[in-house]
Design an enzyme around this catalytic site. Sequence first.
Site, PDB file in Angstrom:
ATOM      1  N   GLY A 110      47.321 -56.337 -63.115  1.00 21.35           N
ATOM      2  CA  GLY A 110      46.502 -57.460 -63.560  1.00 21.35           C
ATOM      3  C   GLY A 110      46.406 -58.548 -62.514  1.00 21.35           C
ATOM      4  O   GLY A 110      47.109 -58.559 -61.510  1.00 21.35           O
TER       5      GLY A 110
ATOM      6  N   GLY B  40      47.333 -61.441 -60.880  1.00 24.24           N
ATOM      7  CA  GLY B  40      48.518 -62.285 -60.840  1.00 24.24           C
ATOM      8  C   GLY B  40      48.310 -63.608 -60.153  1.00 24.24           C
ATOM      9  O   GLY B  40      49.122 -64.519 -60.283  1.00 24.24           O
TER      10      GLY B  40
ATOM     11  N   LYS C 135      40.867 -67.496 -56.527  1.00 24.21           N
ATOM     12  CA  LYS C 135      41.986 -66.687 -56.054  1.00 24.21           C
ATOM     13  C   LYS C 135      42.996 -67.607 -55.369  1.00 24.21           C
ATOM     14  O   LYS C 135      42.664 -68.278 -54.397  1.00 24.21           O
ATOM     15  CB  LYS C 135      41.490 -65.619 -55.078  1.00 24.21           C
ATOM     16  CG  LYS C 135      42.552 -64.639 -54.628  1.00 24.21           C
ATOM     17  CD  LYS C 135      41.931 -63.554 -53.760  1.00 24.21           C
ATOM     18  CE  LYS C 135      42.982 -62.572 -53.263  1.00 24.21           C
ATOM     19  NZ  LYS C 135      42.367 -61.527 -52.386  1.00 24.21           N
TER      20      LYS C 135
ATOM     21  N   ASP D  79      54.250 -66.694 -57.716  1.00 23.97           N
ATOM     22  CA  ASP D  79      53.807 -68.088 -57.854  1.00 23.97           C
ATOM     23  C   ASP D  79      52.304 -68.198 -58.114  1.00 23.97           C
ATOM     24  O   ASP D  79      51.799 -69.275 -58.442  1.00 23.97           O
ATOM     25  CB  ASP D  79      54.195 -68.910 -56.632  1.00 23.97           C
ATOM     26  CG  ASP D  79      53.588 -68.397 -55.327  1.00 23.97           C
ATOM     27  OD1 ASP D  79      52.650 -67.578 -55.369  1.00 23.97           O
ATOM     28  OD2 ASP D  79      54.071 -68.815 -54.252  1.00 23.97           O
ATOM     29  N   GLY D  80      51.567 -67.104 -57.956  1.00 21.18           N
ATOM     30  CA  GLY D  80      50.134 -67.139 -58.224  1.00 21.18           C
ATOM     31  C   GLY D  80      49.325 -67.908 -57.202  1.00 21.18           C
ATOM     32  O   GLY D  80      48.117 -68.092 -57.372  1.00 21.18           O
TER      33      GLY D  80
ATOM     34  N   ASP E 176      43.869 -50.213 -57.509  1.00 22.25           N
ATOM     35  CA  ASP E 176      43.510 -51.518 -58.059  1.00 22.25           C
ATOM     36  C   ASP E 176      42.700 -52.336 -57.056  1.00 22.25           C
ATOM     37  O   ASP E 176      42.285 -53.458 -57.379  1.00 22.25           O
ATOM     38  CB  ASP E 176      44.756 -52.292 -58.496  1.00 22.25           C
ATOM     39  CG  ASP E 176      45.790 -52.410 -57.388  1.00 22.25           C
ATOM     40  OD1 ASP E 176      46.340 -51.372 -56.993  1.00 22.25           O
ATOM     41  OD2 ASP E 176      46.052 -53.532 -56.931  1.00 22.25           O
ATOM     42  N   ASN E 177      42.456 -51.787 -55.855  1.00 23.05           N
ATOM     43  CA  ASN E 177      41.627 -52.459 -54.862  1.00 23.05           C
ATOM     44  C   ASN E 177      40.328 -51.705 -54.597  1.00 23.05           C
ATOM     45  O   ASN E 177      39.728 -51.865 -53.537  1.00 23.05           O
ATOM     46  CB  ASN E 177      42.395 -52.616 -53.543  1.00 23.05           C
ATOM     47  CG  ASN E 177      43.524 -53.625 -53.661  1.00 23.05           C
ATOM     48  OD1 ASN E 177      43.505 -54.487 -54.522  1.00 23.05           O
ATOM     49  ND2 ASN E 177      44.514 -53.507 -52.799  1.00 23.05           N
TER      50      ASN E 177
ATOM     51  N   ASP F  85      39.235 -57.394 -51.771  1.00 24.69           N
ATOM     52  CA  ASP F  85      40.615 -57.682 -51.367  1.00 24.69           C
ATOM     53  C   ASP F  85      40.825 -57.469 -49.871  1.00 24.69           C
ATOM     54  O   ASP F  85      41.118 -56.372 -49.415  1.00 24.69           O
ATOM     55  CB  ASP F  85      41.616 -56.858 -52.185  1.00 24.69           C
ATOM     56  CG  ASP F  85      41.706 -57.370 -53.620  1.00 24.69           C
ATOM     57  OD1 ASP F  85      41.506 -58.579 -53.827  1.00 24.69           O
ATOM     58  OD2 ASP F  85      41.961 -56.572 -54.527  1.00 24.69           O
TER      59      ASP F  85
END
Length: 506
Positions: free
Chosen positions: A101, A103, A124, A136-137, A263-264, A273
């Site tokens: 997901g 993050g 992002k 930490d996102g 996921d990319n 990405d």
Amino acid sequence: MITARGTISGVLDSEGLPAFERIYAGLPERFRAEALPSPPEAPLLIKVNEALAAELGFDLSHIEPVELTALFSGAAVPHDARPVAIAYAGHQFGNFVPSLGDGRALLIGEVRDRAGQLRDIQLKGSGPTPYSRRGDGRAALGPVLREYIVSEAMHALGIPATRALAAALTGDVVYRETVLPGAVVTRVAASHIRVGTFQYMAARGDEEGLRILADHVIARHYPDLADAPSPYTALLEAIVERQARLIARWMQVGFIHGVMNTDNMTVSGETIDFGPCAFLDAYSATKVFSSIDQQGRYAYRNQPGLAQWNLARLAEAMLPLIDADTDKAIEAANAIVVGFAGQFQTAWLAGMRAKIGLFDASVDGDLDLVQALLTAMEAGEADFTRTFRALCAAAIDPAADAAVRAEFSDPAAYDGWAAPWRQRLADDRRGAGERLAAMRAVNPAFIPRNHRIEEAIVAAVERRDFGLFERLVAVLSRPYEDQPEQADLALAPQPDERVMRTFCGT
């Protein structure tokens, strides 16, 4: 150039903003998690992509600078937005992780561009989400600038890619190997749905979720398939075809993604990405830049095979949609995935034929001719981009061979290849002007050179000097033009300038 500070916190309501839709946010809850950006400490806007903003319906003349800064740093969200983090799974370097997901990213919402197409707008680096897994996102300034430069360069090269709408400093610091300034990039995409999004539903045995997702993707990206006899089979075929063309274009400009996890990989066919990505300098089929790719899984030459591997994982996830009979579903899906190789080869050879100035696709031997050139380039450590650009002039005037020969450590290797090439050119009758224009349209003069990106990042991080960043963005927006006043940005790196490793930034 830094344009504005901002301190607004909360909801933004400006007449200059486009209408934000909540389409993905309206899917069932298991598809996403609602979240809000973390308020930045002292936001500072670095750059807004004004041309893209206009395309998306932003009227910058009616948005105050402080409002723009707030919007693109995460200090405020549009009043009609409903930010969500998207759930997905993924194979990371071959290892399946059933729950990943977003993050460190938030889908703010969708807008309709001037052509009526839906486009995602995503922050992002705006802080943690329910999928952050103790992270930490945040994003550091360096990766934000890299994504901005490379994604916009890919777009200008004519390669489907997410776009960069804005970059902003947050005023916070992030902790990686060292303390770095925090930043946010605003990313625009046809959508952010990935192979891993399908895998997320499949891992949970959620056939209803798979069907909802597939219907959503068809409506969003492949509306012509809605009335197909077998729409989900047709969807897989369409995704495979788009990826074959995409990876062929990567290979034709020497692009190395660096982290081709499932996921990319988007189902829209866009490059996404740009963490440890890089472009080839001296040609090497086995080249790896990504610091996290310890085994060379995603080396330059491996990219087509890994794309097919990823598509096989998509096919596995979609099996319940393709046929209720598992054996029949496997047979149909396998045939589609196997077809990727031929589709890629056809697209790649067509592009490479154009790069060496050939028009007639009916002549045998062109594959061998292209492979012989690449072999000579690798042995001669010839710069990928500069060699093909120099071939443009050499194709119409043998006197221009000197510029091509200069790219090879042993110029005789080029001479040996050039003789059969010139014979092939003579058989492929075209006017000199037509050939030169066609070659210059597919062989860029400028790419995002790794050492120049690194130089721009160091200047921005250490001195808050965004001059080279701005210059790169401007020059790379016209990659097929010579721009003689910017010729230094087309130079290959000197030995002490070479960037051997690129980093993800998470």
